[in-house]
Write a protein that holds these residues in place. Structure first.
Motif, PDB file in Angstrom:
ATOM      1  N   GLY A 338       0.798  -1.215   0.000  1.00  0.00           N
ATOM      2  CA  GLY A 338       0.000   0.000   0.000  1.00  0.00           C
ATOM      3  C   GLY A 338       0.832   1.266   0.000  1.00  0.00           C
ATOM      4  O   GLY A 338       2.060   1.246  -0.101  1.00  0.00           O
ATOM      5  N   ASP A 339       0.139   2.381   0.165  1.00  0.00           N
ATOM      6  CA  ASP A 339       0.771   3.695   0.064  1.00  0.00           C
ATOM      7  C   ASP A 339       1.858   3.918   1.112  1.00  0.00           C
ATOM      8  O   ASP A 339       2.778   4.701   0.895  1.00  0.00           O
ATOM      9  N   ALA A 340       1.742   3.278   2.273  1.00  0.00           N
ATOM     10  CA  ALA A 340       2.706   3.505   3.361  1.00  0.00           C
ATOM     11  C   ALA A 340       3.615   2.305   3.560  1.00  0.00           C
ATOM     12  O   ALA A 340       4.134   2.073   4.652  1.00  0.00           O
ATOM     13  N   MET A 341       3.863   1.539   2.506  1.00  0.00           N
ATOM     14  CA  MET A 341       4.683   0.339   2.616  1.00  0.00           C
ATOM     15  C   MET A 341       6.088   0.665   3.126  1.00  0.00           C
ATOM     16  O   MET A 341       6.709   1.625   2.696  1.00  0.00           O
ATOM     17  N   ALA A 342       6.565  -0.127   4.058  1.00  0.00           N
ATOM     18  CA  ALA A 342       7.929  -0.037   4.561  1.00  0.00           C
ATOM     19  C   ALA A 342       8.380  -1.444   4.933  1.00  0.00           C
ATOM     20  O   ALA A 342       7.554  -2.322   5.207  1.00  0.00           O
ATOM     21  N   SER A 343       9.696  -1.674   4.956  1.00  0.00           N
ATOM     22  CA  SER A 343      10.173  -3.025   5.250  1.00  0.00           C
ATOM     23  C   SER A 343       9.941  -3.393   6.713  1.00  0.00           C
ATOM     24  O   SER A 343       9.913  -4.565   7.058  1.00  0.00           O
ATOM     25  N   LYS A 344       9.800  -2.380   7.570  1.00  0.00           N
ATOM     26  CA  LYS A 344       9.401  -2.610   8.961  1.00  0.00           C
ATOM     27  C   LYS A 344       8.026  -1.986   9.137  1.00  0.00           C
ATOM     28  O   LYS A 344       7.903  -0.803   9.460  1.00  0.00           O
ATOM     29  N   PRO A 345       6.969  -2.744   8.899  1.00  0.00           N
ATOM     30  CA  PRO A 345       5.611  -2.169   8.837  1.00  0.00           C
ATOM     31  C   PRO A 345       5.209  -1.472  10.126  1.00  0.00           C
ATOM     32  O   PRO A 345       5.448  -1.952  11.224  1.00  0.00           O
ATOM     33  N   LYS A 346       4.597  -0.290   9.934  1.00  0.00           N
ATOM     34  CA  LYS A 346       4.083   0.484  11.060  1.00  0.00           C
ATOM     35  C   LYS A 346       2.668   0.986  10.814  1.00  0.00           C
ATOM     36  O   LYS A 346       1.949   1.296  11.749  1.00  0.00           O
ATOM     37  N   SER A 347       2.293   1.100   9.550  1.00  0.00           N
ATOM     38  CA  SER A 347       1.053   1.779   9.201  1.00  0.00           C
ATOM     39  C   SER A 347      -0.004   0.796   8.714  1.00  0.00           C
ATOM     40  O   SER A 347       0.328  -0.178   8.021  1.00  0.00           O
ATOM     41  N   PRO A 348      -1.279   1.042   9.018  1.00  0.00           N
ATOM     42  CA  PRO A 348      -2.338   0.203   8.426  1.00  0.00           C
ATOM     43  C   PRO A 348      -2.419   0.340   6.920  1.00  0.00           C
ATOM     44  O   PRO A 348      -3.070  -0.469   6.261  1.00  0.00           O
ATOM     45  N   LEU A 349      -1.753   1.362   6.361  1.00  0.00           N
ATOM     46  CA  LEU A 349      -1.704   1.500   4.907  1.00  0.00           C
ATOM     47  C   LEU A 349      -0.500   0.771   4.312  1.00  0.00           C
ATOM     48  O   LEU A 349      -0.120   1.012   3.178  1.00  0.00           O
ATOM     49  N   GLN A 350       0.080  -0.153   5.092  1.00  0.00           N
ATOM     50  CA  GLN A 350       1.162  -0.994   4.587  1.00  0.00           C
ATOM     51  C   GLN A 350       0.688  -1.793   3.365  1.00  0.00           C
ATOM     52  O   GLN A 350       1.455  -2.057   2.453  1.00  0.00           O
ATOM     53  N   TYR A 351      -0.594  -2.141   3.355  1.00  0.00           N
ATOM     54  CA  TYR A 351      -1.176  -2.908   2.251  1.00  0.00           C
ATOM     55  C   TYR A 351      -2.401  -2.180   1.723  1.00  0.00           C
ATOM     56  O   TYR A 351      -3.017  -1.378   2.415  1.00  0.00           O
ATOM     57  N   MET A 352      -2.758  -2.458   0.480  1.00  0.00           N
ATOM     58  CA  MET A 352      -3.865  -1.753  -0.164  1.00  0.00           C
ATOM     59  C   MET A 352      -5.157  -2.534  -0.056  1.00  0.00           C
ATOM     60  O   MET A 352      -5.178  -3.718   0.301  1.00  0.00           O
ATOM     61  N   THR A 353      -6.237  -1.849  -0.383  1.00  0.00           N
ATOM     62  CA  THR A 353      -7.526  -2.506  -0.507  1.00  0.00           C
ATOM     63  C   THR A 353      -8.218  -1.989  -1.764  1.00  0.00           C
ATOM     64  O   THR A 353      -7.676  -1.144  -2.489  1.00  0.00           O
ATOM     65  N   LEU A 354      -9.398  -2.503  -2.036  1.00  0.00           N
ATOM     66  CA  LEU A 354     -10.151  -2.072  -3.209  1.00  0.00           C
ATOM     67  C   LEU A 354     -10.809  -0.726  -2.923  1.00  0.00           C
ATOM     68  O   LEU A 354     -10.801  -0.224  -1.796  1.00  0.00           O
ATOM     69  N   SER A 355     -11.409  -0.141  -3.944  1.00  0.00           N
ATOM     70  CA  SER A 355     -12.112   1.129  -3.748  1.00  0.00           C
ATOM     71  C   SER A 355     -13.379   0.900  -2.939  1.00  0.00           C
ATOM     72  O   SER A 355     -13.912  -0.221  -2.864  1.00  0.00           O
ATOM     73  N   ASP A 356     -13.879   1.963  -2.327  1.00  0.00           N
ATOM     74  CA  ASP A 356     -15.123   1.853  -1.561  1.00  0.00           C
ATOM     75  C   ASP A 356     -16.255   1.348  -2.441  1.00  0.00           C
ATOM     76  O   ASP A 356     -17.104   0.562  -1.990  1.00  0.00           O
ATOM     77  N   THR A 357     -16.289   1.789  -3.678  1.00  0.00           N
ATOM     78  CA  THR A 357     -17.355   1.359  -4.583  1.00  0.00           C
ATOM     79  C   THR A 357     -17.236  -0.122  -4.878  1.00  0.00           C
ATOM     80  O   THR A 357     -18.249  -0.859  -4.882  1.00  0.00           O
ATOM     81  N   GLN A 358     -16.039  -0.602  -5.146  1.00  0.00           N
ATOM     82  CA  GLN A 358     -15.850  -2.027  -5.400  1.00  0.00           C
ATOM     83  C   GLN A 358     -16.279  -2.859  -4.195  1.00  0.00           C
ATOM     84  O   GLN A 358     -16.942  -3.891  -4.337  1.00  0.00           O
TER      85      GLN A 358
END
Length: 664
Positions: A338-358
């Protein structure tokens, strides 16, 4: 009749051209003009020398009446129609700011990014701008976008011509990157002293109908890196993202009732089709896998509103990532960073999800609240669609083959694209008036400045969309991988294939030509057993296996070798026994010398602190990773990857984003 036309619009509203290094007169092709075009013909994306052909963006003009209804396409084949096109592209990457993370996510709150090339006092020397160019439709001329320079070096940005109907055909650059003063590469995307020939800018036209001037709504063109998997779509395309933005804004009509074939099946199909570009997706969602949604019996259940199938639908819906629920878990779908990917994960945005509409569509489907009426799908050719549908098809086709996965930064454009302030109407970029200058944001761009009402997320000028991207683009493409290994070694449950970044544009793992020949019984004089064919079908080779050396050497090699990578193309399975899919997507033969090269070379990326490069610790970590993963040292790419360290915590030089007001 022309008096029924009140105004006109250029479509697609955002057109996508892509780089290529072919010098042949026919070394280019038109980009997609419907969301579901015919599959790419094998070999069509490279010429006979192995060079990659450029993807052209073709623009058309449609007339609208006073009630905003499409009347017809306006071409020079119609008497009384005169068109003059104008395009102004530029490359402003080197004069902009570093990419660290998207400024609009919580992780960047109160942070700032340093200016690129801060020692260069004359910022204009860093901007490649050939100026505005015009072209009279039907003149037969080709207009070159030459004259722009970087530190005194000429950098052409492409050319344009019109087709037999006066439509604009724009071709971007040839994939040239360089450093006039010889600076070495050290970063996935923030390399001072470097330029490339991506670009973007406004597309406008002057239109007269029987001597009457008709106002024309302008468009935009973006020149992006090549598409190495042209028949694969990502789970959340740029069209999906923007459709969601404009839906929530209320500027487009609400969605109709969910239809399975139109709204749900495409999502499931995209998971399935990623089998051709990522081994993890192949094992789980691919042909014969445990989540092969397109297997006939499974598809029949999922497309039924019957209560007995409700739990099967619900399990898929609940498997989709919810950032509030899932925290840092890599397991929910889709398996993308996701948008906040890092090798030492800290953020819930480490991974992405689908759009709200999807997700909303999947939710209605899970409850059984959906329509099962067959949907005819999109036409394969634009000309097969009613004229009233053609503008929207063109707009969607360009964006459906672009990424809205991790804006880290991405492949074509990045995070500013999701801000409605960037648009004059849905999907149509707001142009900055000629002569209006943008403020100087200073030596570092802060979050507050980036998101301010007088900041850069409003009217756009030439080069403003692509300036946020990696410089040069090849280093980011060579860094787009999967299953990143860190010095904080994961548990024994480590998977080298997922999560991933952008496999739909930059593949991770591919079915090779050699294995396809086994599957399809194409090796003369040899009849392969069913087991041999099953093994060959299941195998995937590292798409990056042609790059040699450690991570930094691979960055350097990517500059000159980017066109050597194979293109994933649709091939027909001709044996006729039904054992394998009717079509498979196969990597074209790469241009790299691969004799003796492991198919798994560069499968694992070991991210290490910059301070350990070339030290005994470096060697120890490599040995430990080899033992831990089961891959040989040759199959592990080792290096400090600043892409995975956005705040510079593992960097000796302390690069990356800084607190606002701190040292840049």
């Amino acid at each position: 009749m022309t008096d029924d036309i009140s105004y006109a619009k250029i479509h697609p509203a955002i057109g996508l051209a892509r780089l290529g290094n072919s010098t042949r007169p026919d070394g280019w092709f038109h980009g997609p003009e419907t969301p579901e075009p015919e599959p790419v013909t094998p070999g069509a994306h490279k010429d006979d020398t192995g060079a990659i052909k450029r993807q052209a963006a073709r623009f058309r003009i449609y007339g609208y009446d006073a009630q905003d209804r499409v009347v017809r396409e306006l071409t020079t084949a119609e008497a009384g129609v005169a068109i003059e096109w104008a395009v102004h592209v530029a490359n402003r990457k080197s004069a902009w700011y570093n990419f660290d993370l998207a400024f609009d996510i919580p992780d960047m709150a109160g942070m700032q990014s340093a200016r690129r090339n801060p020692e260069q006092a004359d910022r204009g020397q860093l901007v490649i701008d050939p100026g505005r160019r015009t072209l009279r439709a039907g003149s037969g001329e080709q207009v070159e976008f030459t004259g722009g320079t970087f530190l005194g070096v000429d950098v052409p940005l492409g050319r344009m011509h019109t087709d037999d109907h006066g439509r604009l055909v724009f071709l971007g650059g040839t994939g040239t990157s360089g450093a006039p003063n010889g600076e070495e590469l050290h970063s996935f995307g923030n390399n001072d002293g470097w330029y490339d020939d991506t670009s973007d800018g406004p597309v406008t036209a002057t239109l007269t109908l029987d001597g009457r001037d008709v106002p024309v709504h302008g468009a935009w063109v973006v020149v992006a890196p090549p598409n190495y998997a042209p028949d694969v779509k990502t789970p959340r395309t740029l069209w999906d993202l923007l459709h969601d933005v404009f839906l929530r804004q209320g500027s487009i009509p609400p969605d109709p009732r969910v239809n399975f074939e139109r709204d749900v099946l495409p999502i499931l199909r995209r998971f399935h089709e990623l089998q051709w570009v990522n081994h993890g997706f192949a094992a789980q969602y691919g042909f014969g896998g445990p989540q092969d949604f397109l297997a006939p019996a499974t598809l029949a259940r999922l497309g039924s509103t019957a209560e007995r199938h409700r739990e099967a639908r619900r399990q898929i819906w609940t498997a989709i990532r919810d950032h509030a629920r899932d925290g840092l878990s890599p397991q929910p779908w889709p398996w993308f960073y996701g948008d906040a990917m890092a090798s030492k994960p800290k953020s819930p945005l480490q991974y992405m999800t689908l759009s709200d509409t999807q997700i909303a569509r999947l939710g209605a489907w899970a409850k059984g609240d959906f329509d099962t009426t067959p949907w005819p799908g999109f036409p394969r050719r634009l000309e097969d669609a009613p004229v009233a549908d053609q503008p929207a098809l063109l707009d969607r086709a360009a964006l459906d083959f672009c990424l809205a996965d991790a804006f880290h930064p991405g492949c074509e454009v990045t995070w500013p694209i999701r801000h409605p302030t960037m648009y004059q109407e849905p999907f149509r970029i707001l142009h900055r008036p000629d002569g209006q200058t943008e403020p100087d944001y200073g030596p570092a761009l802060t979050t507050r400045q980036a998101l301010a009402e007088d900041g850069p997320l409003h009217a756009q000028g030439p080069g403003d969309l692509t300036r946020w991207m990696a410089i040069p683009w090849q280093t980011d493409t060579a860094s787009c991988r999967s299953g990143y290994e860190s010095t904080a070694l994961p548990s024994v449950r480590y998977d080298p294939y997922v999560p991933t970044f952008w496999p739909a544009r930059v593949p991770n793992h591919v079915l090779t030509e050699e294995d396809f020949r086994i599957v399809n019984q194409e090796n003369a004089g040899t009849v392969h057993t069913d087991d041999e064919r099953e093994d060959a079908f299941a195998r995937r080779s590292s798409w990056l296996r042609g790059l040699r050396g450690d991570y930094l050497e691979q960055l350097a090699r990517s500059i000159g070798e980017w066109h050597e990578f194979g293109i994933v193309e649709t091939r027909r399975y001709t044996v006729g026994d039904g054992r394998f899919p009717a079509t498979l997507q196969v990597e074209s033969t790469p241009g790299f010398p691969l004799e003796g090269v492991s198919p798994d070379r560069n499968t694992v990326t070991l991210h290490i602190p910059e301070t350990t490069l070339g030290t005994a610790t470096h060697t120890t970590l490599l040995a430990a990773t080899a033992a831990h993963t089961g891959y040989s040292a040759d199959e592990i790419a080792v290096g400090y990857v600043d892409k995975l360290d956005p705040f510079g915590e593992e960097s000796a030089s302390g690069g990356g984003a800084r607190p606002e007001g701190g040292a840049a």
